[in-house]
Each structure stands twice: as C-alpha cells, then as structure tokens.
Design an enzyme around this catalytic site. Structure first.
Site, PDB file in Angstrom:
ATOM      1  N   SER A   1       0.672  -1.115   0.151  1.00 31.87           N
ATOM      2  CA  SER A   1       0.029   0.133  -0.041  1.00 31.87           C
ATOM      3  C   SER A   1       0.914   1.190   0.140  1.00 31.87           C
ATOM      4  O   SER A   1       1.590   1.473  -0.859  1.00 31.87           O
ATOM      5  CB  SER A   1      -0.916  -0.128   1.097  1.00 31.87           C
ATOM      6  OG  SER A   1      -1.835   0.951   1.108  1.00 31.87           O
TER       7      SER A   1
ATOM      8  N   PRO B   1      -1.725   1.702  19.728  1.00 31.80           N
ATOM      9  CA  PRO B   1      -0.652   0.839  19.304  1.00 31.80           C
ATOM     10  C   PRO B   1      -0.892   0.943  17.626  1.00 31.80           C
ATOM     11  O   PRO B   1      -2.048   0.509  17.349  1.00 31.80           O
ATOM     12  CB  PRO B   1      -0.401  -0.371  19.953  1.00 31.80           C
ATOM     13  CG  PRO B   1      -1.775  -0.726  20.698  1.00 31.80           C
ATOM     14  CD  PRO B   1      -2.389   0.625  20.729  1.00 31.80           C
ATOM     15  N   SER B   2       0.012   1.054  16.784  1.00 34.30           N
ATOM     16  CA  SER B   2      -0.247   0.815  15.249  1.00 34.30           C
ATOM     17  C   SER B   2      -0.466  -0.761  14.989  1.00 34.30           C
ATOM     18  O   SER B   2       0.186  -1.351  15.743  1.00 34.30           O
ATOM     19  CB  SER B   2       0.664   1.415  14.413  1.00 34.30           C
ATOM     20  OG  SER B   2       0.863   0.901  13.239  1.00 34.30           O
TER      21      SER B   2
ATOM     22  N   ASP C   1      -6.174   2.426  -3.035  1.00 38.11           N
ATOM     23  CA  ASP C   1      -7.560   2.093  -2.227  1.00 38.11           C
ATOM     24  C   ASP C   1      -7.754   3.371  -1.307  1.00 38.11           C
ATOM     25  O   ASP C   1      -8.773   3.383  -0.570  1.00 38.11           O
ATOM     26  CB  ASP C   1      -7.668   0.636  -1.418  1.00 38.11           C
ATOM     27  CG  ASP C   1      -6.319   0.810  -0.176  1.00 38.11           C
ATOM     28  OD1 ASP C   1      -5.754   1.625  -0.314  1.00 38.11           O
ATOM     29  OD2 ASP C   1      -6.352  -0.272   0.332  1.00 38.11           O
TER      30      ASP C   1
ATOM     31  N   THR D   1      -0.065  -1.632  12.068  1.00 32.60           N
ATOM     32  CA  THR D   1       0.898  -1.809  10.952  1.00 32.60           C
ATOM     33  C   THR D   1       2.532  -1.803  10.891  1.00 32.60           C
ATOM     34  O   THR D   1       3.264  -1.917   9.955  1.00 32.60           O
ATOM     35  CB  THR D   1       0.406  -1.183   9.582  1.00 32.60           C
ATOM     36  OG1 THR D   1       0.434   0.250   9.914  1.00 32.60           O
ATOM     37  CG2 THR D   1      -0.832  -1.545   9.177  1.00 32.60           C
TER      38      THR D   1
ATOM     39  N   ARG E   1       0.911   5.438  17.842  1.00 35.55           N
ATOM     40  CA  ARG E   1       0.445   6.635  17.408  1.00 35.55           C
ATOM     41  C   ARG E   1      -0.416   7.568  18.335  1.00 35.55           C
ATOM     42  O   ARG E   1      -0.972   7.078  19.103  1.00 35.55           O
ATOM     43  CB  ARG E   1      -0.662   6.299  16.222  1.00 35.55           C
ATOM     44  CG  ARG E   1      -0.072   5.641  14.837  1.00 35.55           C
ATOM     45  CD  ARG E   1      -1.008   5.765  13.806  1.00 35.55           C
ATOM     46  NE  ARG E   1      -0.568   4.699  12.679  1.00 35.55           N
ATOM     47  CZ  ARG E   1       0.397   4.786  12.017  1.00 35.55           C
ATOM     48  NH1 ARG E   1       1.171   5.875  11.922  1.00 35.55           N
ATOM     49  NH2 ARG E   1       0.658   3.645  11.303  1.00 35.55           N
TER      50      ARG E   1
ATOM     51  N   ASP F   1      -1.596   1.646  -3.854  1.00 36.54           N
ATOM     52  CA  ASP F   1      -2.384   0.527  -4.196  1.00 36.54           C
ATOM     53  C   ASP F   1      -3.713   0.871  -4.581  1.00 36.54           C
ATOM     54  O   ASP F   1      -4.621   0.052  -4.782  1.00 36.54           O
ATOM     55  CB  ASP F   1      -2.318  -0.672  -3.457  1.00 36.54           C
ATOM     56  CG  ASP F   1      -3.049  -0.649  -1.964  1.00 36.54           C
ATOM     57  OD1 ASP F   1      -3.043   0.680  -1.549  1.00 36.54           O
ATOM     58  OD2 ASP F   1      -3.362  -1.359  -1.331  1.00 36.54           O
TER      59      ASP F   1
END
Ligand code: NG1
Ligand code: ZN
EC number: 5.4.2.3
Length: 545
Positions: A64, A497-498, A280, A500, A505, A278
């Site tokens: 992405s 917590p992220s 989206d 990915t 964050r 990507d």
C-alpha cells in the site's frame, strides 16, 4: 495432502530462523526481502481457505502506502471482505512456523478449521508495481500449486480491483464481470449515466489532476480513462515513469504532511487528488488564491457523499436508514457537522477498514471512510432491490432520483474502498450539485490536528477501549491524557498501538495548530514516560517533517 512435496517446495522458500511476523490490520507487511516464505505459505493457506469456504479466495501482494522497499500480502475472503479473524490467527501461526514444523502446522489448521481436503480450490492473485512484487506473487503461486489449487494470476491490479474480482467470481457474475474490462465497463456506465443528469452537463468540460503515487493507480486509471473521457479529463501525475513509489507523493504523504505532493503544479482553486500506492485511498486538495493549501480528507468525502445520498432519499420519499461510520481519527468538526447539521447518525469503530466495513453493513446505506481517505458506501441487498424497483415504478423527478441512486450503487465498489470508484462518485456529485472544490471544502472547517509516532519497547503494553479513544493500560496514562486535554480549548487526544508499524500513534486536535502541536507533543511525552519509550524523548513539534 502430499507432505513430502510440501516439505520439498517449502525448502525453496525457506523461512529465515527466528523471524516472527504478525498478520495485522492489513495482512503481513515488512521489508520485501523477508517475505518469500510468507508468500509461499499464504499460497498454501489460500488453498485451505478456498476449500473450506468452497469459494474463490484472493491473494494481494502489496504494501500500500509504505515505502517501495517494503511489501506485504493479504488474503481476500469470498465476498471481497478481509480475512475472518480466526484465519488471521492461522495465517500468523503458519507464517511463523519453523521450516521443519510447517507441514504439521498446515495439517493442524486443516483439522481445526474442518477443511475438506478433497474439495476443489480456486485462488486469484494480484500485485502492485513494486519491483519485488512479481517474484513474490510467483511464490504465492508456488504455494497454491503444491496443494493442487487452481489459480488465475491477474498480474498488476489495484487492491480494490482484486476485491472486486473475488466478489464477482463468488456471485456468479451477478455483481459484474471478473475482468478489468468488466470493472471499467461497470463503473464507467454508472458514471456516464449519473453525470448525464446534470443540468449543466456539457457546458463545462471537467478536468482533474491525479497524483498516482508512482503506483498501480496510474496504470489502472489510464485503462479507465478512455471509457470516461467524454465526461472527465484526468491528468495523471507521478505516474511511475520517473519517481519512486509513495516517495514524497501519494495520499498518505499528502494527508500526513498536509502539503501537495512533489510533481504537482497547482493553479489556484484547481481540483487535485492523490491515490495511495495500491489505489485504495484518495484525498482531494487545492490551493486558494493566497496560495494556502487545503486538504479535503476522507471525513469531508464521507460528508459530501452522505449529504448527496440523503437528498436523493428525501426526493424519492423512501425512509431507508443511512449511517456514517468513522474512526477516532475523524476530525471532530466532521462528526459534529454530520450529527448536528446533517442529522445523520455517526458511529465510531476501531481503526482498520474491516471494523468500519462490518459496522456499515448494519444499515440500509452505510457510508464508511477513514480520515486517510479509505472508504466506500455499502447498500444492503434489500435497499438495492427497493431502489431498483422504485427506479421503474416512480415518475418524473422521483424516478430520476431513484435512477441516480441506482447508478450510485453500481459506481461504488461494494467489496472495498476504491480510489478510482470514489473519485468517479465524487466527480459526479460535484458536477450534479454544481459545486466547486472550495464550496465543498467550506461545508465545515477542520479542527487543527497533529499525528505523531512514539517508539516504545513493546507497543502492546498499551491497550484501549471505547473504539480506541480511551487507554486502559498502562495505569495512569489515560489520567495523564485527560489532564493535558483539559488545558486546551476544543481539544481531544488519544493514543493507540499501530497495527501496521512498530510504533504508538498519538493524535491530538485543538483550537489552533499551535495548540494541537503542543498537546500532541505533551501526550507523546506521557506515552514515552509511562509506556516504556525507547531512544530520544519526543521533541516539540516545530517543524515535524
Ligand atoms: P495503523 O498502523 O494501525 O494506524 C494504518 C492506518 C489505518 C489503515 C491501516 C491499513 C492511520 C492512522 N492508520 O493503520 O487507517 O489504513 O494502516 O493500511 O491512518
Ligand atoms: Zn492502500
């Protein structure tokens, strides 16, 4: 299952010792060089999932908006949805099994999930334009083949196009044809019919500049271009011929830096948009006559779309319920506008489109968007049938509105958030309502906000509740945030917590940019101190980028 063959082929895609990866909100995502074994194993897993669901399963190779050197993989479930949670666990187990244990883990999964191994399997595969994607998708195919699954490799596709293909194939072509041509025809037909309804159609030739993040969006928008060229002229920038994927461009860059991408020359009041790597996600923006940059994010996209839908519903006199789904990152002004001015119910879910998608399915018409520009509109089957019936039965103006709604249903990708599809919907609405980009932007004023990242030893020490708006652990952190928020006007802050990245964050908004920055910094310090920060303590936000 031919375990000898699996062992033999797996050795060609051997897992590096000790590497542990997690199937997160967007599948597996890390440096491309660490992913070969994961790809092979996801090929195997997709075959099991296909056998279990007796349906076509999708595998998308992409990372992405992440840097070009990264890659990732995610599985797409039968109706174009994200993989079911229990299978996310299977995916994590399989990806992390040491080489010699892998065949046993694979067997365990098929027993646990009651997979009928005699069942046929079909897997469709797509990939983005990253240099590593072609080889990695070949590893997926190796995994599918070793378990004797059938497959179709679509090659280069946007993520939402792969979701579309999976959805089409599992609904016997009722949703559309599972080809690129089918995708372009379906969307362009709905777009053309919808824009034909505009009063001033033909008077003003519409044009739009699109930053394609140097990614797959450029190739696929080019394919769409000649289907829609009568109604809309798109000028593609960052089309991948020169620059690096997602580097200083793309929706994520524009949203998080709140500035134009490199390579975009903007005249005042010119409508521009950016896709991510990507395709989206989409965000819009423009420069005003004073040269100030204005971002129109997912929240404002959701607002434009839901107000349009509400007007059409009012026109046909049908009381279908409509709901807007957001996350904690939605700008406070957008939530207030939707609830208080538009009187539309708004719901907040955890971050990650699968949560939004799920919630949106509860409504006749569910509009969901993340602030970062990922989203779509879902119509329940009952709503779709009713609208199609009204488009035949009603007369005059009412019939026209019902027909427009029918076009809107076809124009939205019901399987996933889709930058190309969203762009066409937005362009159609702006044309129909005769709105300029500034008028759209003026619906409400965003509250100044700031997002920051904090590095901690273990981000899982932070747990949250209330759709991630409140911290539960570590103790004392929520109290510290509450005390800080009290110091500012119109303020709000949360941390999570992220899913990915290996970071926490921080989000803050307040009455001025200075205050939002200062609050975000103070909250970052609290996270650093109370949640095990590593490295240098967070610095004040003077020039964060
Ligand atoms: P994480 O890393 O969990 O914050 C990010 C985005 C999500 C979603 C996923 C998947 C933000 C704050 N977070 O998730 O909205 O798009 O990536 O790509 O934008
Ligand atoms: Zn994306």
């Amino acid at each position: 299952m031919d375990l000898d063959a699996i062992t033999k082929y797996s050795a060609l895609h051997a897992k590096p010792d000790g590497l542990v990866l997690q199937y997160g909100t967007a599948g597996f995502r890390t440096k491309a060089e660490h992913l070969d074994h994961v790809m092979f194993r996801m090929g195997l897993l997709a075959v099991l999932r296909s056998k279990q669901t007796k349906s076509t399963i999708g595998v998308m190779v992409t990372a992405s908006h992440n840097p070009e050197e990264d890659n990732g993989v995610k599985l797409v479930d039968p109706l174009g949805e994200m993989l079911a949670p229990s299978w996310e666990e299977h995916a994590t187990c399989l990806a992390n099994a040491e080489e010699q244990d892998m065949p046993r883990v694979l067997m365990d999964i098929s027993v646990k999930a009651a997979v009928n191994l005699q069942q046929d399997a079909f897997v469709v595969i797509g990939r983005d334009t990253r240099p590593s994607s072609e080889k990695l998708s070949q590893s997926v195919i190796d995994g599918v083949t070793v378990l004797e699954g059938q497959f179709h490799d679509y090659g280069l596709l946007t993520t939402p196009q792969l979701h579309y293909m999976v959805y089409c194939r599992n609904t016997s072509g009722q949703y559309g044809k599972a080809t690129i041509e089918g995708y372009c025809q379906k969307l362009s037909k709905a777009f053309t019919e919808l824009t034909k309804q505009a009063f001033c159609s033909g008077d003003e030739y519409r044009s739009l500049k699109v930053d394609c993040a140097n990614g797959i969006g450029a190739l696929k928008l080019r394919e769409m271009e000649h289907y829609i060229s009568q109604e809309l002229s798109v000028q593609l920038l960052n089309d991948g011929t020169k620059g690096k994927l997602n580097h200083l461009c793309g929706a994520d860059f524009v949203k998080s830096h709140q500035k134009p991408p490199q390579g975009m020359e903007m005249k005042p009041n010119e409508r521009c948009c950016s896709f991510d790597g990507d395709a989206d996600r989409i965000v819009y923006y423009y420069l005003d006559v004073d040269g100030h940059f204005h971002l129109i994010d997912g929240d404002k996209i959701a607002t434009l779309i839901s107000s349009f839908l509400k007007e059409l519903l009012l026109e046909i006199g049908e009381s279908l319920n409509i709901g807007v789904v957001q996350t904690a990152y939605a700008n406070g002004s957008s939530t207030r506008y939707l609830e208080e001015v538009m009187k539309v119910p708004v719901y907040c879910t955890k971050t990650g489109v699968k949560h939004l998608h799920h919630k949106a399915q509860e409504f006749d018409i569910g509009v969901y968007f993340e602030a970062n520009g990922h989203g779509t509109v879902l119509f329940s089957k009952a709503a779709e049938i009713r609208i199609k019936q009204l488009a035949k039965e009603l007369e005059d103006k009412k019939r026209k509105a019902a027909k427009m709604l029918e076009n809107v249903i076809d124009l939205f990708n019901q399987a996933a958030g889709d930058a190309i599809s969203d762009m066409l919907v937005i362009e159609a609405i702006l044309t129909l309502k005769g709105l300029t980009v500034q008028q759209w932007d003026a619906l409400y004023m965003d509250l100044p906000n700031r997002q920051l990242k904090v590095k901690v030893a273990d981000r899982q020490v932070i747990s949250t509740t209330d759709a991630e708006r409140q911290v539960v652990t570590p103790p004392g952190l929520q109290e510290a945030i509450n005390d800080l928020v009290k110091k500012y006007k119109l303020s709000r802050a949360f941390v999570r917590p992220s899913g990915t990245e290996d970071i926490v964050r921080v989000y803050a908004e307040a009455d001025s940019q200075e205050n939002a920055d200062s609050l975000a910094h103070a909250v970052s310090l609290a996270v650093f101190q109370l949640a095990g920060g590593v490295g240098e303590p967070p610095q004040p936000v003077s020039c964060p980028y």
